[in-house]
Design a protein around this motif. Structure first.
Motif, short mmCIF file in Angstrom:
data_model
loop_
_atom_site.label_atom_id
_atom_site.label_comp_id
_atom_site.label_asym_id
_atom_site.label_seq_id
_atom_site.Cartn_x
_atom_site.Cartn_y
_atom_site.Cartn_z
N LEU A 19 -2.74 -29.85 4.09
CA LEU A 19 -1.63 -30.53 3.41
C LEU A 19 -2.10 -31.14 2.09
CD1 LEU A 19 0.25 -32.28 6.37
CD2 LEU A 19 0.77 -30.10 5.26
N GLN A 20 -3.28 -31.75 2.11
CA GLN A 20 -3.82 -32.34 0.88
C GLN A 20 -4.16 -31.26 -0.15
OE1 GLN A 20 -7.12 -34.70 2.31
NE2 GLN A 20 -5.83 -36.52 2.58
N GLN A 21 -4.82 -30.23 0.31
CA GLN A 21 -5.27 -29.17 -0.59
C GLN A 21 -4.11 -28.47 -1.29
OE1 GLN A 21 -8.03 -26.47 1.25
NE2 GLN A 21 -8.02 -25.06 -0.46
N TYR A 22 -3.00 -28.29 -0.57
CA TYR A 22 -1.87 -27.55 -1.12
C TYR A 22 -0.73 -28.46 -1.58
CZ TYR A 22 -4.14 -23.27 0.20
OH TYR A 22 -5.05 -22.24 0.29
N GLY A 23 -0.91 -29.76 -1.49
CA GLY A 23 0.12 -30.69 -1.95
C GLY A 23 1.41 -30.62 -1.16
N ILE A 24 1.29 -30.35 0.13
CA ILE A 24 2.46 -30.27 1.01
C ILE A 24 2.61 -31.62 1.70
CG2 ILE A 24 3.50 -29.13 3.02
CD1 ILE A 24 1.70 -26.67 2.32
N SER A 25 3.77 -32.23 1.60
CA SER A 25 3.98 -33.53 2.22
C SER A 25 4.20 -33.38 3.73
CB SER A 25 5.17 -34.25 1.60
OG SER A 25 6.39 -33.62 1.98
N GLN A 26 3.88 -34.43 4.44
CA GLN A 26 4.13 -34.45 5.88
C GLN A 26 5.61 -34.26 6.16
OE1 GLN A 26 2.41 -37.91 7.78
NE2 GLN A 26 0.55 -37.73 6.57
N ASN A 27 6.45 -34.87 5.32
CA ASN A 27 7.89 -34.76 5.51
C ASN A 27 8.36 -33.32 5.32
OD1 ASN A 27 10.51 -36.15 5.93
ND2 ASN A 27 10.92 -35.29 3.91
N ARG A 28 7.83 -32.66 4.31
CA ARG A 28 8.24 -31.27 4.04
C ARG A 28 7.86 -30.36 5.21
NH1 ARG A 28 6.19 -27.60 -0.89
NH2 ARG A 28 7.73 -25.93 -0.70
N LEU A 29 6.67 -30.56 5.75
CA LEU A 29 6.25 -29.77 6.91
C LEU A 29 7.13 -30.08 8.11
CD1 LEU A 29 4.28 -27.76 8.23
CD2 LEU A 29 2.85 -29.75 8.82
N ALA A 30 7.40 -31.36 8.32
CA ALA A 30 8.24 -31.76 9.46
C ALA A 30 9.63 -31.15 9.37
CB ALA A 30 8.33 -33.29 9.53
N VAL A 31 10.23 -31.19 8.20
CA VAL A 31 11.56 -30.62 8.01
C VAL A 31 11.53 -29.11 8.27
CG1 VAL A 31 13.35 -30.11 6.29
CG2 VAL A 31 12.41 -32.42 6.47
N THR A 32 10.52 -28.45 7.75
CA THR A 32 10.40 -27.00 7.94
C THR A 32 10.22 -26.66 9.41
OG1 THR A 32 9.44 -26.80 5.73
CG2 THR A 32 9.13 -24.94 7.21
N MET A 33 9.49 -27.50 10.13
CA MET A 33 9.25 -27.26 11.56
C MET A 33 10.42 -27.71 12.43
SD MET A 33 5.28 -28.30 12.17
CE MET A 33 5.41 -27.83 13.90
N GLY A 34 11.24 -28.61 11.91
CA GLY A 34 12.32 -29.16 12.72
C GLY A 34 11.83 -30.24 13.68
N VAL A 35 10.80 -30.98 13.25
CA VAL A 35 10.29 -32.09 14.06
C VAL A 35 10.36 -33.37 13.24
CG1 VAL A 35 8.74 -30.58 15.39
CG2 VAL A 35 7.87 -31.77 13.37
N ALA A 36 10.14 -34.49 13.90
CA ALA A 36 10.15 -35.77 13.20
C ALA A 36 8.91 -35.90 12.32
CB ALA A 36 10.19 -36.92 14.21
N ARG A 37 9.08 -36.56 11.18
CA ARG A 37 7.94 -36.79 10.30
C ARG A 37 6.86 -37.59 11.01
NH1 ARG A 37 5.14 -40.03 7.47
NH2 ARG A 37 6.40 -41.81 7.99
N SER A 38 7.28 -38.50 11.87
CA SER A 38 6.31 -39.31 12.61
C SER A 38 5.42 -38.45 13.50
CB SER A 38 7.02 -40.39 13.42
OG SER A 38 7.88 -39.80 14.38
N THR A 39 5.96 -37.34 13.98
CA THR A 39 5.16 -36.43 14.80
C THR A 39 4.04 -35.83 13.97
OG1 THR A 39 7.06 -35.91 16.20
CG2 THR A 39 5.23 -34.33 16.21
N VAL A 40 4.37 -35.34 12.79
CA VAL A 40 3.37 -34.76 11.89
C VAL A 40 2.37 -35.85 11.49
CG1 VAL A 40 2.97 -33.65 9.65
CG2 VAL A 40 4.91 -32.95 11.07
N ASN A 41 2.85 -37.04 11.21
CA ASN A 41 1.98 -38.16 10.85
C ASN A 41 0.98 -38.46 11.96
OD1 ASN A 41 1.54 -41.36 10.90
ND2 ASN A 41 1.71 -40.63 8.79
N GLN A 42 1.42 -38.42 13.19
CA GLN A 42 0.51 -38.67 14.32
C GLN A 42 -0.55 -37.59 14.42
OE1 GLN A 42 2.87 -39.22 17.84
NE2 GLN A 42 3.81 -41.10 17.07
N TRP A 43 -0.18 -36.34 14.13
CA TRP A 43 -1.17 -35.26 14.15
C TRP A 43 -2.19 -35.46 13.04
CZ3 TRP A 43 3.00 -30.85 14.11
CH2 TRP A 43 3.61 -30.77 15.37
N VAL A 44 -1.71 -35.71 11.83
CA VAL A 44 -2.58 -35.84 10.65
C VAL A 44 -3.53 -37.02 10.80
CG1 VAL A 44 -2.57 -36.37 8.18
CG2 VAL A 44 -1.03 -34.63 9.08
N ASN A 45 -3.06 -38.10 11.38
CA ASN A 45 -3.87 -39.31 11.55
C ASN A 45 -4.61 -39.34 12.88
OD1 ASN A 45 -3.46 -40.74 9.02
ND2 ASN A 45 -1.32 -40.72 9.63
#
Length: 79
Positions: free
Chosen positions: A12-38
């Motif tokens: 995500l950092q290398q390609y400048g993809i936000s957690q929110n953008r990934l979450a929306v694309t996946m159809g999951v909550a941003r908090s879910t992606v945040n928990q994975w990343v952290n």
């Protein structure tokens, strides 16, 4: 814990993809992606293909790098 999270954070950092953008694309909550990343929680094994599919939609090379990092367990810049 954190193998997928570390790989995802790096990509995500290398390609400048936000957690929110990934979450929306996946159809999951941003908090879910945040928990994975952290590394609060790891994605379930059946979520890995969904992550790859979403990354492939956003940036195909990011999906490939995510898989490589996930398998290798390290984060190193590519190219």
């Amino acid at each position: 814990m954190g193998r997928a999270g570390k790989a995802l954070k790096c990509v995500l950092q290398q390609y400048g993809i936000s957690q929110n953008r990934l979450a929306v694309t996946m159809g999951v909550a941003r908090s879910t992606v945040n928990q994975w990343v952290n590394e609060v929680s790891d994605p379930l094994a059946d979520s890995i293909p969904d992550i790859v599919t979403a990354l492939d939609t956003l940036e195909p090379s990011a999906a490939q790098i995510f898989l490589q990092l996930y398998i290798q367990r390290r984060c190193t810049p590519t190219q």
